[in-house]
Design a protein around this motif. Structure first.
Motif, PDB file in Angstrom:
ATOM      1  N   TYR A   3      -8.250 -36.067  66.598  1.00 47.60           N
ATOM      2  CA  TYR A   3      -7.349 -36.295  65.461  1.00 47.60           C
ATOM      3  C   TYR A   3      -6.673 -37.665  65.496  1.00 47.60           C
ATOM      4  O   TYR A   3      -5.832 -37.956  64.662  1.00 47.60           O
ATOM      5  CB  TYR A   3      -6.294 -35.186  65.346  1.00 47.60           C
ATOM      6  CG  TYR A   3      -6.891 -33.809  65.323  1.00 47.60           C
ATOM      7  CD1 TYR A   3      -7.893 -33.486  64.391  1.00 47.60           C
ATOM      8  CD2 TYR A   3      -6.499 -32.835  66.232  1.00 47.60           C
ATOM      9  CE1 TYR A   3      -8.468 -32.234  64.379  1.00 47.60           C
ATOM     10  CE2 TYR A   3      -7.079 -31.573  66.220  1.00 47.60           C
ATOM     11  CZ  TYR A   3      -8.064 -31.275  65.299  1.00 47.60           C
ATOM     12  OH  TYR A   3      -8.635 -30.045  65.291  1.00 47.60           O
ATOM     13  N   TYR A   7      -9.539 -41.828  63.443  1.00 51.94           N
ATOM     14  CA  TYR A   7      -8.893 -42.728  62.487  1.00 51.94           C
ATOM     15  C   TYR A   7      -8.770 -44.152  63.020  1.00 51.94           C
ATOM     16  O   TYR A   7      -8.039 -44.963  62.481  1.00 51.94           O
ATOM     17  CB  TYR A   7      -7.517 -42.153  62.100  1.00 51.94           C
ATOM     18  CG  TYR A   7      -7.661 -40.786  61.486  1.00 51.94           C
ATOM     19  CD1 TYR A   7      -8.088 -40.646  60.165  1.00 51.94           C
ATOM     20  CD2 TYR A   7      -7.444 -39.633  62.234  1.00 51.94           C
ATOM     21  CE1 TYR A   7      -8.265 -39.402  59.605  1.00 51.94           C
ATOM     22  CE2 TYR A   7      -7.620 -38.373  61.680  1.00 51.94           C
ATOM     23  CZ  TYR A   7      -8.035 -38.264  60.365  1.00 51.94           C
ATOM     24  OH  TYR A   7      -8.220 -37.030  59.813  1.00 51.94           O
ATOM     25  N   ASP A 224      -6.321 -44.988  57.897  1.00 52.22           N
ATOM     26  CA  ASP A 224      -5.433 -44.557  56.808  1.00 52.22           C
ATOM     27  C   ASP A 224      -4.985 -45.769  56.005  1.00 52.22           C
ATOM     28  O   ASP A 224      -5.028 -45.778  54.772  1.00 52.22           O
ATOM     29  CB  ASP A 224      -4.170 -43.885  57.372  1.00 52.22           C
ATOM     30  CG  ASP A 224      -4.442 -42.526  58.002  1.00 52.22           C
ATOM     31  OD1 ASP A 224      -5.321 -41.811  57.492  1.00 52.22           O
ATOM     32  OD2 ASP A 224      -3.772 -42.194  58.985  1.00 52.22           O
ATOM     33  N   TYR A 247      -3.026 -39.475  52.345  1.00 53.35           N
ATOM     34  CA  TYR A 247      -2.667 -38.786  53.594  1.00 53.35           C
ATOM     35  C   TYR A 247      -2.697 -37.278  53.380  1.00 53.35           C
ATOM     36  O   TYR A 247      -1.778 -36.561  53.784  1.00 53.35           O
ATOM     37  CB  TYR A 247      -1.268 -39.261  53.997  1.00 53.35           C
ATOM     38  CG  TYR A 247      -0.903 -39.103  55.457  1.00 53.35           C
ATOM     39  CD1 TYR A 247      -1.852 -39.177  56.470  1.00 53.35           C
ATOM     40  CD2 TYR A 247       0.423 -38.913  55.827  1.00 53.35           C
ATOM     41  CE1 TYR A 247      -1.487 -39.059  57.798  1.00 53.35           C
ATOM     42  CE2 TYR A 247       0.797 -38.798  57.155  1.00 53.35           C
ATOM     43  CZ  TYR A 247      -0.169 -38.868  58.137  1.00 53.35           C
ATOM     44  OH  TYR A 247       0.204 -38.753  59.453  1.00 53.35           O
ATOM     45  N   ARG A 249      -4.215 -34.939  54.734  1.00 55.33           N
ATOM     46  CA  ARG A 249      -4.217 -34.040  55.889  1.00 55.33           C
ATOM     47  C   ARG A 249      -2.796 -33.689  56.334  1.00 55.33           C
ATOM     48  O   ARG A 249      -2.605 -32.776  57.127  1.00 55.33           O
ATOM     49  CB  ARG A 249      -5.021 -34.638  57.040  1.00 55.33           C
ATOM     50  CG  ARG A 249      -4.421 -35.852  57.729  1.00 55.33           C
ATOM     51  CD  ARG A 249      -5.367 -36.332  58.833  1.00 55.33           C
ATOM     52  NE  ARG A 249      -4.831 -37.429  59.619  1.00 55.33           N
ATOM     53  CZ  ARG A 249      -4.840 -38.688  59.267  1.00 55.33           C
ATOM     54  NH1 ARG A 249      -5.343 -39.046  58.102  1.00 55.33           N
ATOM     55  NH2 ARG A 249      -4.338 -39.626  60.068  1.00 55.33           N
ATOM     56  N   ALA A 250      -1.807 -34.418  55.840  1.00 53.67           N
ATOM     57  CA  ALA A 250      -0.422 -34.115  56.230  1.00 53.67           C
ATOM     58  C   ALA A 250       0.496 -33.874  55.030  1.00 53.67           C
ATOM     59  O   ALA A 250       1.556 -33.281  55.181  1.00 53.67           O
ATOM     60  CB  ALA A 250       0.138 -35.268  57.064  1.00 53.67           C
TER      61      ALA A 250
END
Lengths: 372, 348
Positions: A3, A7, A224, A247, A249-250
Motif C-alpha cells: 500500500y 504508489y 498520487d 484519492y 482509496r481514502a
C-alpha cells in the motif's frame, strides 16, 4: 511495503509524466494545498520531472507553520508552570515563540513530552493524578476528530487533570481567501487528501463552481501527486472546473460522518489567526462552552498573551502561492531550520523547510534539474 | 485577508544560551559545539581530522584511540541494552579506522536507586559483547550521583586498537569511481528505541542491530582495497554520506531503491514521518571500496553474519564534489543534507 510501494513505482511515474507532457499545451499554475504534499513533491523531486508548463506553488496547509505566535507563547507559558505535563505533536517542539522553543522550556525544567495521539495524554493524566496534563491541540480537520475525542473521553472517564490548548484551523476559508486575492495566480488546486478523508469534498464544490477552478482531491504519494496533476491539467486544458477525487482509496464525497459528528460535539467554528497570513474569519475551531473545564487557555489564564511579529519575511506570500522559497533573499542564509525567520521555515512541512531539508539551498540544483 | 499582507516573523534563535537536546543529535548543532568549544580549546593535528577515532603513531605502531558515552533510554530495548551498546560502539569506532580493537575501559555513572539486578544484567551483557568482539575491559571507574542527577545509568567506554600495516582508511579517502556498500538494513536501532518510548508502542518488536563490526572489517580489508568506512550511528546513513562527501571532496550518488530497509522499520518510519536514511544504526557500516575489488569485498562480507545482507547502494562520482545526491524511487533527484537536529515524529 504494501500500500505504499505501489504508489512509488518508477515505471508508472514515467507513464504519468509522459501523459502530462502529451496533454499540456500551455502554462498552468497549480497549488498543492497540504504541507504533506509539498514535502512529498520536494522529497521525490517531482517538480523537476514535470514539463516546464506545469508550475506547482505551495499552499497554506502546514498546520505547524500557521499556528500563530500568540498561541506558541501561550503554550510556552503553560509548559513552564510547575506541575504541568505539556504534551505535543513532535514537530511543534521546535517552533520558535517570542522566547525560544519548547525544547528550551524543556531544558529549563519544563515537563514537555512528545505524543503521537492526543488519547495518550489521557493515559498520562491518569498515571499522574497530581499533575495537570495539557495537550497542544493544533492542526486542520485531519487532527480535529482525535483531539475532540480526547476531550470527549476525558469527560466520559471523569479525568479532571486534562485540558487542551486549541489552535485548530480549517482549509476551505484559506482556499477562498487565496482565490479572492487580486494577486492570485493559482488556476487549479490539488486538494487536501487527508482533510477530505474526514470532511468529504462537498464543501469544495461551491468553491470550484463559484471561482471556476478545478479542485482535484489528491493523496500524498508520488503517484498520487502525478495523477492529481494530470487530472487538474486535463480539466484546465478542456476548460472544465470541477471537483474530482484522485484519492478515492481514502476519500468519499461525504467523508467520515462519525468523525465529523465528534468534531461538532466538541468544537464550533470560530475566527482564527494564521501565522504569516493574519486573521481569517470562520477559519478554525474553538471548544464548545460545555467543555470549558477542558480549556487550557481559560484554566491557565493565558488568553491575554498577545505577541507582535515584526514584518520581515515573505512567508505570507509563500503560503498564498505568490512566491516560492528561493524568491526570498534570506532563504538558506539567515533563514534556515535552526534560525527560522518565518512560518514556512519552522516545520518540516513548511515549503521553505522542505526546500531546505532536501538540499534546494545548495548550488547543484540547476544541474539536477537539467539532468532530470 | 487581502488587505496588505500581515507578514509574520518569529524572533530567530540565533544563539543558544544553554545546551539544548539538539546539541547531542550528531547534526549541525553538535558540529557547532565541536567547532566553537572543543576544537579551539584542545586543538592538535589528530583532533583536527574530526574522525570518530584518533590514529596515533607510537614508536613503530599506529594505535587507534576512541571514547564514547552512552545515555540511552530505556536501558533495555529489543535486541540489546546500554551495556552491549557501550562495548560495540567503541569497538566499532576503532574498527572504522581499520584497527584491531584490543582493550576497553568502562566508567559507570549510576543514579541512586538503580536496581542492582539491572546492573548485573548490564555487566553480564557487556562481558558477553566483549567476548564476542575479542576485546578485554581492563580498567574502569564507578560514580554514584543523587537521585535525579542522572537517568539511572550512564556508561562511558574508551578503547585502543592497533592499525595493521598497509591499512589506510579515512572519511577523506573516498575516490571517484569507488563503489558504495552497506553491510545490511538501515534504521533498525533508531526505530527499536523510538518504538519503546512512551506512547509510541508498535505491534511486533523492531530489534536493535547493535553488534561488533571488527571481524567484518578485518574480512573486508583482507579481501580488497577499502578506502572509507563509517558506522552510521546517530544521524544515520544520510549524515555519514554527507560527512564523507565533504571530507573527501567527492560527489556521492546513491539509489533509493537499492538502500535496504526492513519492512517493519519502513512502516514505523512512514507512521512517524521519519526518513530511515537519517535514523541511527549500531551494527552497520557504509564502505567506499575500489571498483575492481568491490565484488571480492562484497563476497567476503556476505560470509559473515554482520554482512549477510551487504549490498551496493551507489557510487562515488567526480561531479558535484562535497555533495551527496539520492536518486529517488520514481527517478527524481534529491540532495542529502546534514540535519540540524534529531528527527521528530511529524503531525501529518
Amino acid at each position: 511495503m504494501k500500500y505504499v510501494d505501489e504508489y512509488r513505482d518508477h515505471a508508472v511515474a514515467q507513464k504519468l509524466i509522459a501523459e502530462i507532457k502529451r496533454v499540456v499545451t500551455r502554462p498552468w499554475v497549480l497549488m498543492e494545498v497540504c504541507g504533506g504534499q509539498t514535502h512529498s513533491i520536494v522529497k521525490y523531486g517531482l517538480d523537476y520531472l514535470l514539463p516546464h508548463e506545469v508550475e506547482l506553488v505551495h499552499g497554506p496547509g502546514c498546520p505547524v507553520c500557521v499556528t500563530p505566535l500568540d498561541m506558541i507563547d501561550r503554550a510556552h507559558a503553560i509548559a513552564r508552570h510547575p506541575g504541568v505535563i505539556f504534551c505535543s505533536f513532535g514537530d511543534m517542539l521546535r517552533v520558535p515563540g517570542s522566547n525560544g522553543d519548547l525544547f528550551h522550556v524543556k531544558a529549563e525544567g519544563g515537563d514537555v513530552r512528545i505524543v503521537y495521539s492526543p488519547l495518550d495524554c489521557l493515559r498520562i493524566a491518569s498515571a499522574n493524578p497530581g499533575k495537570k496534563v495539557v495537550f497542544f491541540a493544533i492542526g486542520f480537520e485531519t487532527t480535529a476528530p482525535a483531539n475532540a475525542m480526547a476531550v470527549w473521553q476525558a469527560r466520559a472517564q471523569n479525568i479532571r487533570n486534562f485540558s487542551v490548548l486549541v489552535s485548530h484551523v480549517i482549509v476551505p476559508p484559506s482556499i477562498t481567501g487565496i482565490l479572492q486575492s487580486p494577486y492570485n495566480r493559482v488556476q487549479g488546486f490539488l486538494g487536501p487528501g487527508h482533510v477530505c478523508a474526514i470532511m468529504g469534498y462537498r464543501e469544495y464544490e461551491p468553491i470550484s463552481a463559484r471561482y471556476k477552478v478545478p479542485i482535484v482531491i489528491t493523496g500524498f504519494e508520488p503517484l498520487d501527486l502525478l495523477e492529481g496533476t494530470l487530472m487538474a491539467i486535463r480539466q484546465l486544458e478542456q476548460g472544465r472546473a470541477e471537483v474530482e477525487n484522485q484519492y478515492a482509496r481514502a476519500v468519499e464525497q461525504v467523508g467520515n460522518v462519525a468523525a465529523q459528528k465528534m468534531i461538532e460535539r466538541v468544537f464550533s467554528i470560530a475566527d482564527r489567526s494564521w501565522r504569516g497570513i493574519g486573521i481569517i474569519p470562520k477559519s478554525g475551531y474553538k471548544l464548545n462552552y460545555e467543555f470549558r473545564d477542558y480549556d487550557a487557555e481559560r484554566i491557565f489564564e493565558v488568553a491575554n498573551i498577545q505577541s507582535k511579529e515584526p514584518a520581515v519575511c515573505i512567508s505570507g506570500q509563500v503560503l498564498k502561492g505568490l512566491k516560492k522559497p528561493p524568491d526570498c533573499p534570506a532563504f538558506g542564509k539567515e533563514c534556515n531550520p535552526q534560525t527560522p525567520l518565518g512560518a514556512t521555515m519552522v516545520s518540516a512541512e513548511g515549503a521553505c523547510a522542505a526546500y531546505y531539508n532536501y538540499g534546494r539551498h545548495l548550488v547543484a540544483v540547476d544541474s539536477l534539474q537539467a539532468k532530470a | 485577508m487581502d488587505t496588505p499582507f500581515a507578514l509574520a516573523c518569529p524572533v530567530p534563535i540565533t544563539q543558544h544560551k544553554t545546551i539544548v537536546l539538539g546539541h547531542g543529535s550528531g547534526g549541525r548543532l553538535t558540529a557547532q559545539l565541536v567547532r566553537d568549544f572543543f576544537l579551539p580549546a584542545f586543538d592538535n593535528p589528530a583532533l583536527r581530522k574530526l574522525d570518530d577515532q584518533a590514529v596515533l603513531e607510537v614508536g613503530p605502531s599506529r594505535i587507534a584511540l576512541t571514547t564514547d558515552a552512552f545515555v540511552v533510554t530505556p536501558l533495555f530495548f529489543p535486541g540489546g541494552d546500554i551495556g552491549r551498546l557501550a562495548v560495540n560502539g567503541t569497538v566499532n569506532d576503532l574498527a572504522m579506522a581499520g584497527a584491531r580493537p584490543l582493550f576497553l575501559s568502562a566508567a559507570f555513572i549510576m543514579e541512586e536507586g538503580l536496581p542492582l539486578e539491572d546492573l548485573a544484567r548490564i555487566t553480564q551483557s557487556m562481558a558477553a559483547a566483549a567476548l564476542e568482539a575479542g576485546v578485554q575491559i581492563v580498567t574502569g571507574d564507578t560514580k554514584v550521583v543523587n537521585r535525579g542527577s542522572a537517568d539511572k545509568l550512564f556508561i562511558t567506554t574508551a578503547g585502543i586498537g592497533l592499525v595493521p600495516d598497509g591499512v589506510s582508511i579515512s572519511a577523506s579517502n573516498a575516490k571517484p569511481g569507488d563503489v558504495i556498500l552497506v553491510s545490511g538494513t538501515i534504521g533498525d536501532h533508531g526505530m527499536a528505541v523510538w518504538s519503546q518510548r512512551e506512547g509510541l508502542e508498535f505491534e511486533g518488536a523492531i530489534f536493535s542491530d547493535t553488534a561488533p563490526l571488527n571481524a567484518l572489517v578485518e574480512a573486508m580489508t583482507a579481501a580488497g582495497e577499502v578506502h572509507t568506512l563509517r558506522d552510521p550511528t546517530r544521524g544515520g546513513l544520510g549524515t555519514s554520506l554527507c560527512e564523507i562527501a565533504a571530507a573527501s571532496a567527492a560527489g556521492i550518488e546513491i539509489d533509493a531503491n537499492a538502500v535496504p530497509v526492513r519492512e517493519d522499520v519502513k512502516a514505523a518510519c512512514e507512521t512517524l514521518g521519519m526518513d530511515p536514511l537519517f535514523v541511527a544504526n549500531e551494527g552497520k557500516l557504509v564502505a567506499m571500496v575500489s571498483e575492481s575489488s568491490a565484488p571480492a569485498v562484497l563476497d567476503a562480507m556476505r560470509t559473515l553474519p554482520q554482512g549477510r545482507a551487504a549490498c551496493i547502494i551507489g557510487r562515488v562520482v567526480a561531479s558535484h564534489p562535497g555533495m551527496a545526491v539520492l536518486k529517488t524511487e520514481i527517478g527524481g533527484s534529491r540532495i542529502l543534507d546534514l540535519p540540524f537536529v534529531e528527527q521528530l515524529p511529524r503531525i501529518c
